[in-house]
Enzyme design. Structure first.
Site, short mmCIF file in Angstrom:
data_model
loop_
_atom_site.label_atom_id
_atom_site.label_comp_id
_atom_site.label_asym_id
_atom_site.label_seq_id
_atom_site.Cartn_x
_atom_site.Cartn_y
_atom_site.Cartn_z
CB CYS A 448 -0.91 0.00 1.22
SG CYS A 448 -2.17 -1.27 1.18
CD GLU A 450 2.82 -1.75 2.77
OE1 GLU A 450 2.36 -0.88 1.97
OE2 GLU A 450 2.28 -2.85 2.90
#
Lengths: 803, 298
Positions: A448, A450
């Protein structure tokens, strides 16, 4: 239906425009295929462990041989007209299972087949193979069983209470991305390197045996992918022999040649590069079911060289490049996320497997990295509009505005892609974590939001932490009011706000202690029992260190915990401070009574909480300063834990939810921000749904008061009305707004361009809106296939009609 | 000294270039029945009640020291003869259904708000817009605020009806970069009939601004049945062309805001909007054909 909604949906549908008929056909096939469980891998793995596995070999070698057995025996489907080969199962959208990690029971299979949202078709053969072979062999033997056996009672209590989820219980660690190495290296080069390392090993090394076994395993895994590619090459020649269409015949022969060359040798052309990567992708996702599958990382950088050479030599045209990229795009879409059940399904309820293609950013030398290919990839995204792959626009101050505006144009029809990342601050984060400047400049984003040193880091996520639930336990002095069980430490009723904060911090520490101990055990189990020699070939410096990816072989090792409900908990603390301690509008016992009764009979109080209380996201220092302090304290606490036992990973924080904010809400009672029991908590670092009432730039101001540079990533969702992004000059203004947000320290933002009217209409007539894609968390999904709670949560998000 | 404002809207994108902070000044000498901000007309503090937000908890009725509030079934009634606008009712209202509109502020209050958004102005070439109401009704207050804003090189726009004295306009001139100048209609009698005032001074002030080479954008609210006929358009063209050949014009289509009037316990008319989009396009094309720069919306 109102014309406005009709126009909105028309605009969305007309934006899908694949480059040609071939891609259109492949796209249709991909979209229409139903997600299905393929039993093939489970059967092969079971057969291998039952009949073929040699006795007395090390775990790495055993795993490598198992992988090799799969690659030797799996089916070799070729989608009609595809230009790139390799896919799991026997066709599009089939998903294998991984019984050595998580063995599905017959009831699980039944749930998967019949659940209303995100079902997986399960055929009789699968069911009977599971019943007769897979379940009897693996029951009690899978990693999941091993993990639960080794968790303490307090860990299990907290897990069951919904304080956290555990990422590794049904899927293997992963959370990494391909870097430049993949595109520069052939398998034979790696085999050579393995040989060299083997010679360098000295018996005086206390880890000699482990290293030796790991290198042996890597070598077997390398052979396995060569076998797979060779089998494909042969298969393509067979297909070519039987092909009547001359054009296609030529194509198939060309593809066969490519498969003879890559991945054995480093790719030299654009087409070869894509096929080369894809073989590795399939290999990694066949070896285990790693989180976030795998990703090519910064694709516009990695394959730009091939693009330029091929364009210069006339081998490639821009159209052909686009066609290949679109074909490549569909490969991702044909590999949905692996089937998850129970809490893991709740935390990540989607077919999306989070493969994320990065574009833009900076080059290793610090210069602007945006190139023709960055724009071409944006066009591909614009024309394809498939669930997968995900994208990330890395935006540096050095990138041109044109790139940003182009990205916003792609975003405007409302599919939620691409999200925007502040690349300069990503680099800052990497440097803070001790990466070299060069490695920091090759970093990017996966999953997402990261961040990581792509191709060089194992940044493993361990689970979501339910902050509002921990506050609930705090308010109840250590007890979970849902079960009456004491799972926290005993704290007393606070006499003032400082005491409340103290108690909250103590509870947080208590739960983190348990979670971190659990993480250490799980890391050790994976390092020992589930090494991944194939993945280890591709992430630096596993081969050089002769150490597995799961055992700390990579150049950088980090371990993350993901905090959820940040907005909710900030607002709750602000509300108690404001209403109970500062203004003394309500007494503490009254507040507790109201929460206990879910505000029944306390509607006046609830309305004051909702409407007359400072809230995060409105550029109000009263609430924002509480939020800021919370970030500082949480990060400090998480980072204070010593490095992990095996991987020596540092401990870090992400603020992202996927879909877990709905599950976490469902186990959390009424909260002092006016939220009723069971309703979703806030997602990412977004303000509570509907609480941000001062416009998007007030949200940005609030968010930027917190110090996100010390986190690994922080997800912010914003919903815009479609009218707002219709005109180009508005898009330019939005661009300026984003630039300012990034200048102020924002990490990430993504937009849902959708009207609430349209979403409500879709809820009423789901069958008419099956193609309606919206942004959920760090990914997009089909709105009508989401569970109702998540749908409602997305509708409830504030719709920004002005900037 | 203080000024009376009724809203500060941050991050506006329709009130001038870039991203803007718009300050809405309360009080207007005109009383156009279609006004989008009816809460800005009255030059004093008022109460506003939004029906859908009300949970009928009666807190406001109970707390009012003057018994000015009562419910007529589910509708809150205000007795203006009793209300002293003390604001206790709005303070106790849990939902913000009942609100006090209008707040006396000092120049520092304004500047503190503006300061928060300076990063946005820098990046987007935006700035501050004074709107209303009629900002020039509080010229003395503006004269306190504007020099400070300008000293920070912030772009200033004034959204005005132009109904003000020559002297007041003259005074603020050095501090204003852009005038968003409302022009409702050209015909004097019709103007008086619809807005309550004649438009001679409005036209005169506009000519004066243009002769001084100030940056002016004309804003015409398009009100069905009021100024959207062919002859209205012709009159606009003749008048606008007499000002300047390449003047910029924004057409602002009418919106029904009768809910706001209801919230203020006021009555208004409703225009028929079924042909509005068409009328706006027609006017736009006609103006463009005559060489004017036209945009729909601000």
């Amino acid at each position: 239906m109102e014309t406005r909604i009709y126009e909105e949906i028309e605009q969305r549908r007309s934006s899908v425009k694949p480059i040609n008929d071939r891609i259109k056909r492949l796209r249709e096939e991909s979209i229409k295929s139903k997600e299905r469980i393929s039993v093939e891998r489970a059967k092969l793995i079971t057969d291998f462990y039952k009949y073929k596995a040699p006795k007395n070999v090390s775990y790495p070698v055993l795993r490598a041989l198992a992988f090799k057995y799969v690659m030797e025996n799996c089916t070799l489907p070729v989608e009609e007209g595809q230009l790139i080969v390799g896919i799991r199962g026997t066709g599009p959208k089939e998903v294998p299972t991984y019984p050595e990690i998580c063995v599905h029971t017959l009831e699980d299979l039944q749930t998967l087949a019949t659940r209303k949202n995100m079902p997986f078709q399960v055929d009789d053969e699968t069911r009977s193979t599971y019943e007769k072979e897979v379940i009897p062999f693996w029951q009690g033997q899978a990693m999941r069983d091993l993990i639960f056996e080794n968790m303490s009672q307090d860990w299990k209590d907290a897990y069951e209470a919904g304080i956290w989820t555990e990422f590794m219980e049904q899927r293997a660690p992963g959370h990494t991305s391909g870097g430049g190495k993949i595109f520069k290296t052939g398998v034979l080069d790696i085999k050579q390197k393995i040989r060299e390392q083997m010679q360098k090993l000295s018996v005086s090394d206390p880890e000699y045996f482990e290293k030796c076994e790991e290198l042996k395993a890597m070598n077997i895994a390398a052979d396995a992918i060569l076998i797979y590619a060779n089998r494909y090459s042969q298969k393509l020649r067979d297909l070519a022999d039987n092909e009547t269409d001359d054009e296609r015949k030529k194509e198939l022969i060309e593809m066969a040649k490519i498969c003879e060359k890559v991945p054995a040798h480093a790719p030299e052309t654009f087409w070869e590069a894509l096929q080369h990567y894809w073989f590795i992708h399939v290999g990694i996702t066949y070896e285990t079911n790693p989180w976030d599958s795998f990703t090519p990382g910064r694709l516009d950088q990695h394959i730009y060289k091939f693009f330029c050479t091929d364009m210069a030599s006339g081998r490639l045209t821009r159209e052909k490049a686009k066609e290949l990229l679109q074909a490549f795009w569909l490969k991702f879409n044909n590999q949905p996320s692996v089937p998850k059940v129970k809490i893991t399904a709740e935390e990540s309820f989607t077919y999306n497997d989070f493969s994320k293609i990065n574009i833009g950013g900076l080059k290793t030398d610090g210069s602007n990295a945006v190139n023709d290919l960055s724009y071409l990839i944006l066009e591909v995204l614009d024309e394809m509009r498939t669930l997968q792959p995900n994208t990330a626009v890395l935006l540096s101050d050095k990138n041109p505005d044109e790139f940003l505006v182009k990205a916003l144009q792609v975003l405007s029809p409302g599919f939620g892609e691409p999200p925007l990342f502040n690349y300069d601050r990503i680099i800052l984060r990497m440097l803070r974590q001790g990466k070299t400047l060069e490695d920091a400049r090759e970093s990017g984003v996966s999953g997402c939001v990261e961040t990581g040193a792509l191709g060089k880091e194992a940044y493993i996520l361990t689970g979501y932490l339910n902050l509002p639930k921990i506050l609930e336990i705090t308010l109840n002095c250590g007890f979970d009011p849902r079960t009456g069980k004491r799972i926290g430490i005993e704290t007393k009723e606070p006499a003032n706000f400082e005491e409340l904060c103290d108690s909250f911090v103590k509870q947080l520490k208590h739960f983190l202690d348990i979670k971190m101990r659990g993480n250490d055990v799980i890391e050790t189990l994976y390092a020992k029992y589930l090494p991944v020699p194939f993945l280890s070939l591709w992430i630096e410096d596993c081969v050089e260190n002769a150490k597995d990816y799961n055992a700390g072989g990579t150049r950088y090792n980090t371990q993350y915990i993901q905090l959820v409900g940040f907005g909710t908990v900030s607002d709750c603390l602000a509300s108690i401070k404001w209403n109970v301690f500062d203004k003394q509008m309500f007494s503490y016992p009254d507040l507790m009574k109201a929460l206990k009764s879910n505000f029944e009979g306390y509607e006046y109080m609830r309305q004051v909480f909702l409407n007359k209380t400072p809230k995060f996201g409105n550029d109000d220092d009263y609430a924002d300063s509480i939020a800021k302090k919370l970030v500082d304290q949480i990060v400090l606490m998480v980072e204070s834990y010593p490095v992990t036992p095996v991987r020596k990973a540092s401990r870090r924080c992400y603020f992202l939810p996927t879909t877990v904010h709905v599950y976490f809400g469902s186990v959390t009672g009424a909260t002092p921000d006016g939220r009723k029991a069971g309703m979703p908590v806030s997602e990412g670092i977004s303000p509570v749904q509907g609480a941000d009432r001062k416009g998007i730039a007030a949200v940005f101001r609030s968010v930027c008061k917190c110090d996100w540079d010390k986190t690994g990533g922080a997800l912010l969702n914003q919903k815009l009305t479609p009218d707002l992004v219709k005109k180009k000059d508005n898009l330019e203004k939005l661009g300026k707004l984003i630039r300012t947000y990034f200048r102020m320290g924002g990490h990430h933002v993504q937009f849902n361009v959708v009207s609430s009217e349209l979403l409500r209409e879709a809820q009423k007539r789901p069958t008419d809106f099956e193609d309606l894609m919206v942004r959920v968390a760090g990914y997009s999904d089909y709105f009508v296939s989401l569970p109702k709670g998540l749908q409602d949560e997305i509708v409830a998000r504030t719709e920004q009609g002005e900037f | 000294m203080s000024g009376l404002i009724f809203n500060i809207q941050r991050f506006a994108i329709h009130d001038g270039p870039g991203i803007r902070t718009t300050i809405f000044m309360k009080g207007c000498p005109l009383s156009c029945w279609w006004c989008h901000n009816p809460e800005g007309i009255c030059p004093s503090v008022e109460l506003m009640w939004t029906r859908y937000k009300c949970i009928h908890c009666q807190s406001c009725v109970d707390i009012c020291p003057n018994r000015a509030l009562s419910f007529d079934e589910d509708r809150l009634m205000l007795d203006r003869t009793r209300c002293t606008f003390c604001g206790k009712c709005a303070q106790i209202c849990p939902t913000t259904a009942l609100k006090v509109v209008g707040k006396w502020v000092e120049e520092e209050d304004i500047f503190r708000e503006i300061e928060k958004d300076m990063m946005y102005f820098d990046q987007s070439d935006g700035g501050v817009t004074f709107s209303g109401g009629e900002p020039l009704l509080q010229t003395d207050f503006l004269l306190q605020v504007l020099p400070k804003i300008k000293s920070h090189q912030i772009h200033v726009a004034i959204d005005t009806s132009g109904y003000t004295t020559k002297e007041d306009l003259e005074k603020i001139l050095p501090y204003v970069d852009l005038f968003l100048y409302d022009l409702k209609m050209v015909d004097r009698a019709k103007h008086k009939e619809n807005t309550g005032v004649e438009n001679d001074i409005i036209k005169e002030n506009l000519r004066s601004l243009i002769s001084k080479k100030k940056h002016v954008i004309i804003r015409i609210p398009v009100i069905p049945g009021v100024n959207d006929s062919k002859s209205d358009t012709d009159e606009f063209i003749v008048f606008l062309k007499s000002l300047n050949d390449d003047i910029e014009v924004n057409l602002l289509p009418y919106h029904d805001v009768s809910e706001k009037y209801e919230a203020l316990w006021k009555k208004t008319r409703n225009a028929i909007t079924k042909d509005l989009d068409e009328a706006v396009l027609r006017i736009k094309n006609k103006l463009q054909m005559n060489g004017l720069k036209v945009k729909i919306g601000g």
